[in-house]
Design a protein around this motif. Structure first.
Motif, PDB file in Angstrom:
ATOM      1  N   ARG A  10       0.700  -1.298   0.060  1.00  0.00           N
ATOM      2  CA  ARG A  10      -0.065  -0.032   0.137  1.00  0.00           C
ATOM      3  C   ARG A  10       0.897   1.331   0.148  1.00  0.00           C
ATOM      4  O   ARG A  10       0.603   2.211  -0.627  1.00  0.00           O
ATOM      5  CB  ARG A  10      -0.888  -0.241   1.193  1.00  0.00           C
ATOM      6  CG  ARG A  10      -1.887   1.273   1.486  1.00  0.00           C
ATOM      7  CD  ARG A  10      -2.774   0.992   2.442  1.00  0.00           C
ATOM      8  NE  ARG A  10      -2.194   1.139   3.602  1.00  0.00           N
ATOM      9  CZ  ARG A  10      -2.829   0.999   4.866  1.00  0.00           C
ATOM     10  NH1 ARG A  10      -4.346   0.550   4.988  1.00  0.00           N
ATOM     11  NH2 ARG A  10      -2.146   1.005   6.178  1.00  0.00           N
ATOM     12  N   LYS A  11       1.883   1.456   0.652  1.00  0.00           N
ATOM     13  CA  LYS A  11       2.827   2.546   0.952  1.00  0.00           C
ATOM     14  C   LYS A  11       3.409   2.518  -0.204  1.00  0.00           C
ATOM     15  O   LYS A  11       3.812   3.812  -0.805  1.00  0.00           O
ATOM     16  CB  LYS A  11       3.772   2.305   2.303  1.00  0.00           C
ATOM     17  CG  LYS A  11       4.759   3.545   2.260  1.00  0.00           C
ATOM     18  CD  LYS A  11       5.556   3.082   3.510  1.00  0.00           C
ATOM     19  CE  LYS A  11       6.401   4.606   3.667  1.00  0.00           C
ATOM     20  NZ  LYS A  11       7.137   4.413   4.925  1.00  0.00           N
ATOM     21  N   PHE A  14       1.290   4.089  -3.239  1.00  0.00           N
ATOM     22  CA  PHE A  14       1.006   5.427  -2.947  1.00  0.00           C
ATOM     23  C   PHE A  14       2.131   6.229  -3.070  1.00  0.00           C
ATOM     24  O   PHE A  14       2.246   7.287  -3.939  1.00  0.00           O
ATOM     25  CB  PHE A  14       0.602   5.960  -1.615  1.00  0.00           C
ATOM     26  CG  PHE A  14       0.312   7.062  -0.963  1.00  0.00           C
ATOM     27  CD1 PHE A  14      -0.793   7.716  -1.402  1.00  0.00           C
ATOM     28  CD2 PHE A  14       1.325   7.963  -0.472  1.00  0.00           C
ATOM     29  CE1 PHE A  14      -1.452   8.775  -1.100  1.00  0.00           C
ATOM     30  CE2 PHE A  14       0.976   9.155   0.071  1.00  0.00           C
ATOM     31  CZ  PHE A  14      -0.358   9.973  -0.330  1.00  0.00           C
ATOM     32  N   LEU A  65      -8.561  11.574  -2.704  1.00  0.00           N
ATOM     33  CA  LEU A  65      -7.990  10.787  -1.953  1.00  0.00           C
ATOM     34  C   LEU A  65      -6.832  10.084  -2.794  1.00  0.00           C
ATOM     35  O   LEU A  65      -5.726   9.927  -2.375  1.00  0.00           O
ATOM     36  CB  LEU A  65      -9.036   9.669  -1.534  1.00  0.00           C
ATOM     37  CG  LEU A  65      -9.914   9.864  -0.466  1.00  0.00           C
ATOM     38  CD1 LEU A  65     -10.722   8.587  -0.411  1.00  0.00           C
ATOM     39  CD2 LEU A  65      -9.143  10.342   0.925  1.00  0.00           C
ATOM     40  N   PHE A  66      -7.089   9.759  -3.864  1.00  0.00           N
ATOM     41  CA  PHE A  66      -6.218   8.874  -4.808  1.00  0.00           C
ATOM     42  C   PHE A  66      -5.286   9.774  -5.500  1.00  0.00           C
ATOM     43  O   PHE A  66      -3.970   9.456  -5.543  1.00  0.00           O
ATOM     44  CB  PHE A  66      -6.745   7.881  -5.866  1.00  0.00           C
ATOM     45  CG  PHE A  66      -7.506   6.861  -5.100  1.00  0.00           C
ATOM     46  CD1 PHE A  66      -6.882   5.893  -4.629  1.00  0.00           C
ATOM     47  CD2 PHE A  66      -8.798   6.663  -5.579  1.00  0.00           C
ATOM     48  CE1 PHE A  66      -7.666   4.833  -3.966  1.00  0.00           C
ATOM     49  CE2 PHE A  66      -9.592   5.641  -5.173  1.00  0.00           C
ATOM     50  CZ  PHE A  66      -8.634   4.675  -4.243  1.00  0.00           C
ATOM     51  N   ALA A 122      -5.869  14.839   2.982  1.00  0.00           N
ATOM     52  CA  ALA A 122      -5.201  13.589   2.968  1.00  0.00           C
ATOM     53  C   ALA A 122      -3.733  13.862   2.492  1.00  0.00           C
ATOM     54  O   ALA A 122      -3.075  12.815   3.153  1.00  0.00           O
ATOM     55  CB  ALA A 122      -5.843  12.761   1.629  1.00  0.00           C
ATOM     56  N   GLU A 123      -3.317  14.734   1.815  1.00  0.00           N
ATOM     57  CA  GLU A 123      -1.972  14.880   1.487  1.00  0.00           C
ATOM     58  C   GLU A 123      -1.254  15.359   2.959  1.00  0.00           C
ATOM     59  O   GLU A 123      -0.060  15.177   3.388  1.00  0.00           O
ATOM     60  CB  GLU A 123      -1.615  15.609   0.396  1.00  0.00           C
ATOM     61  CG  GLU A 123      -2.085  14.929  -0.798  1.00  0.00           C
ATOM     62  CD  GLU A 123      -1.651  15.986  -2.052  1.00  0.00           C
ATOM     63  OE1 GLU A 123      -1.480  15.451  -3.053  1.00  0.00           O
ATOM     64  OE2 GLU A 123      -1.821  17.272  -1.891  1.00  0.00           O
ATOM     65  N   THR A 126      -1.192  13.081   7.529  1.00  0.00           N
ATOM     66  CA  THR A 126      -1.225  11.984   7.439  1.00  0.00           C
ATOM     67  C   THR A 126      -2.231  11.070   8.348  1.00  0.00           C
ATOM     68  O   THR A 126      -2.629  10.106   7.930  1.00  0.00           O
ATOM     69  CB  THR A 126       0.256  11.211   7.625  1.00  0.00           C
ATOM     70  OG1 THR A 126       1.058  11.896   6.733  1.00  0.00           O
ATOM     71  CG2 THR A 126       0.247   9.792   7.352  1.00  0.00           C
ATOM     72  N   ARG A 129      -6.101   9.924   7.703  1.00  0.00           N
ATOM     73  CA  ARG A 129      -6.406   8.916   6.684  1.00  0.00           C
ATOM     74  C   ARG A 129      -7.141   7.703   7.540  1.00  0.00           C
ATOM     75  O   ARG A 129      -7.381   6.811   6.970  1.00  0.00           O
ATOM     76  CB  ARG A 129      -5.194   8.311   6.123  1.00  0.00           C
ATOM     77  CG  ARG A 129      -4.579   9.353   4.938  1.00  0.00           C
ATOM     78  CD  ARG A 129      -3.255   9.029   4.511  1.00  0.00           C
ATOM     79  NE  ARG A 129      -2.453   9.950   3.913  1.00  0.00           N
ATOM     80  CZ  ARG A 129      -1.279   9.849   3.569  1.00  0.00           C
ATOM     81  NH1 ARG A 129      -0.608   8.881   3.921  1.00  0.00           N
ATOM     82  NH2 ARG A 129      -0.643  11.071   2.889  1.00  0.00           N
ATOM     83  N   SER A 194     -10.387   4.800   1.753  1.00  0.00           N
ATOM     84  CA  SER A 194      -9.190   5.467   2.346  1.00  0.00           C
ATOM     85  C   SER A 194      -8.576   4.535   3.534  1.00  0.00           C
ATOM     86  O   SER A 194      -7.235   4.422   3.541  1.00  0.00           O
ATOM     87  CB  SER A 194      -9.494   6.835   3.166  1.00  0.00           C
ATOM     88  OG  SER A 194      -8.825   7.253   3.894  1.00  0.00           O
ATOM     89  N   LEU A 198      -5.087   3.768   1.375  1.00  0.00           N
ATOM     90  CA  LEU A 198      -4.131   4.851   1.887  1.00  0.00           C
ATOM     91  C   LEU A 198      -2.990   4.580   3.057  1.00  0.00           C
ATOM     92  O   LEU A 198      -3.702   4.183   4.043  1.00  0.00           O
ATOM     93  CB  LEU A 198      -4.720   6.298   2.097  1.00  0.00           C
ATOM     94  CG  LEU A 198      -5.665   6.924   1.073  1.00  0.00           C
ATOM     95  CD1 LEU A 198      -6.104   8.449   1.365  1.00  0.00           C
ATOM     96  CD2 LEU A 198      -4.924   6.926  -0.387  1.00  0.00           C
ATOM     97  N   LYS A 200      -0.754   5.069   6.333  1.00  0.00           N
ATOM     98  CA  LYS A 200      -1.143   5.823   7.596  1.00  0.00           C
ATOM     99  C   LYS A 200       0.259   6.489   7.798  1.00  0.00           C
ATOM    100  O   LYS A 200      -0.077   6.941   9.195  1.00  0.00           O
ATOM    101  CB  LYS A 200      -1.732   5.021   8.442  1.00  0.00           C
ATOM    102  CG  LYS A 200      -2.943   4.219   8.158  1.00  0.00           C
ATOM    103  CD  LYS A 200      -4.179   5.004   7.590  1.00  0.00           C
ATOM    104  CE  LYS A 200      -5.463   4.564   7.126  1.00  0.00           C
ATOM    105  NZ  LYS A 200      -5.419   3.636   5.842  1.00  0.00           N
TER     106      LYS A 200
END
Length: 201
Positions: A10-11, A14, A65-66, A122-123, A126, A129, A194, A198, A200
Motif C-alpha cells: 500500500r505504501k 502510494f 483521496l487517490f 489527505a496529503e 497523514t 487517513r 481511504s 491509503l 497511514k
C-alpha cells in the motif's frame, strides 16, 4: 499476503504515484474523469426537482483521496470541460454548456472544491487517513463543499428561469434532502476506501 506485506504494498503504490511524472498524473486524472462520467450514469431522476440522484459524487470524493488536491481537482476540471465540449457524460448522458449553467451548475463547482479539499487534507495530514477522521473530512467535503455552491446555484437558476425566489424549505427539498441517505452511504464507502488503500504513515 500477510499484514506486513499489505502495508508495504500500500505504501509503495502510494509513493510511486507521488513520485511519478507529471504526464502520468495527468493521465490518471483523465482516467478519474472517465470514472466520474461513468458513475454519473447511475442516475435516479426525481419528479419534483431538476437535480437527479447520481453516484458521481463517490468518484469526486475518491479523486482527492487517490490523486491529491492538485490532480484530484484537475480530474474534475477535465470531466467538466470535456462534458461541455463534446462528451455527453454528465448525468443521464447529457453534456454541453447549458448543463453547467443550469440547475446543477453549482454542484459542478462544488466538485472542484470538494476534490481539492479532500486531497489537501489527505496529503497534508497523514493522521487524517484513519476511517473515523476521514469520515468527518469527507462529510464536510460532501455536505459543505458540494452542497453550499450547489444550493446557491440551484436557487439562482430557479430565480432566473421562474422569476421567483425559492424558500429555504423548498430549496432544501429540491437540492439536499432527497440525497442525504445516498450521500451517507457514499461518505462511508469513501472513508472505507481511504482506510484500505491509503498508507497511514
Amino acid at each position: 499476503m500477510n499484514i506486513e506485506n499489505y502495508y508495504s504494498t500500500r505504501k509503495t503504490a502510494f509513493e510511486r504515484f507521488q513520485e511519478s511524472s507529471t504526464l502520468t498524473k495527468v493521465v490518471m486524472s483523465f482516467f478519474m474523469a472517465c470514472i466520474t462520467g461513468l458513475m454519473a450514469q447511475i442516475i435516479i431522476p426525481l419528479p419534483w426537482t431538476p437535480v437527479p440522484i447520481t453516484a458521481q459524487t463517490f468518484a469526486v470524493l475518491c479523486s482527492g483521496l487517490f490523486l491529491g488536491k492538485k490532480y484530484g481537482c484537475l480530474s474534475q476540471i477535465i470531466y467538466i470541460v470535456l462534458g461541455i465540449a463534446f462528451i455527453p457524460w454528465f448525468g443521464g448522458m447529457t453534456g454541453g454548456l447549458d448543463m453547467v449553467l443550469g440547475s446543477t451548475g453549482g454542484y459542478f463547482l462544488g466538485f472542484l472544491i470538494a476534490s481539492y479539499f479532500v486531497g489537501y487534507i489527505a496529503e497534508k495530514y497523514t493522521h487524517s487517513r484513519s476511517f473515523t477522521k476521514m469520515l468527518a473530512v469527507i462529510g464536510v467535503a460532501n455536505f459543505a463543499c458540494i452542497y453550499i455552491p450547489g444550493l446557491l446555484g440551484l436557487a439562482l437558476w430557479f430565480y432566473l428561469t421562474q422569476g421567483t425566489v425559492l424558500g429555504i424549505a423548498d430549496l432544501l427539498i429540491m437540492g439536499l434532502v432527497p440525497f442525504i441517505f445516498g450521500d451517507l452511504i457514499k461518505i462511508v464507502g469513501t472513508a472505507g476506501v481511504s482506510k484500505v488503500f491509503l498508507p497511514k504513515e
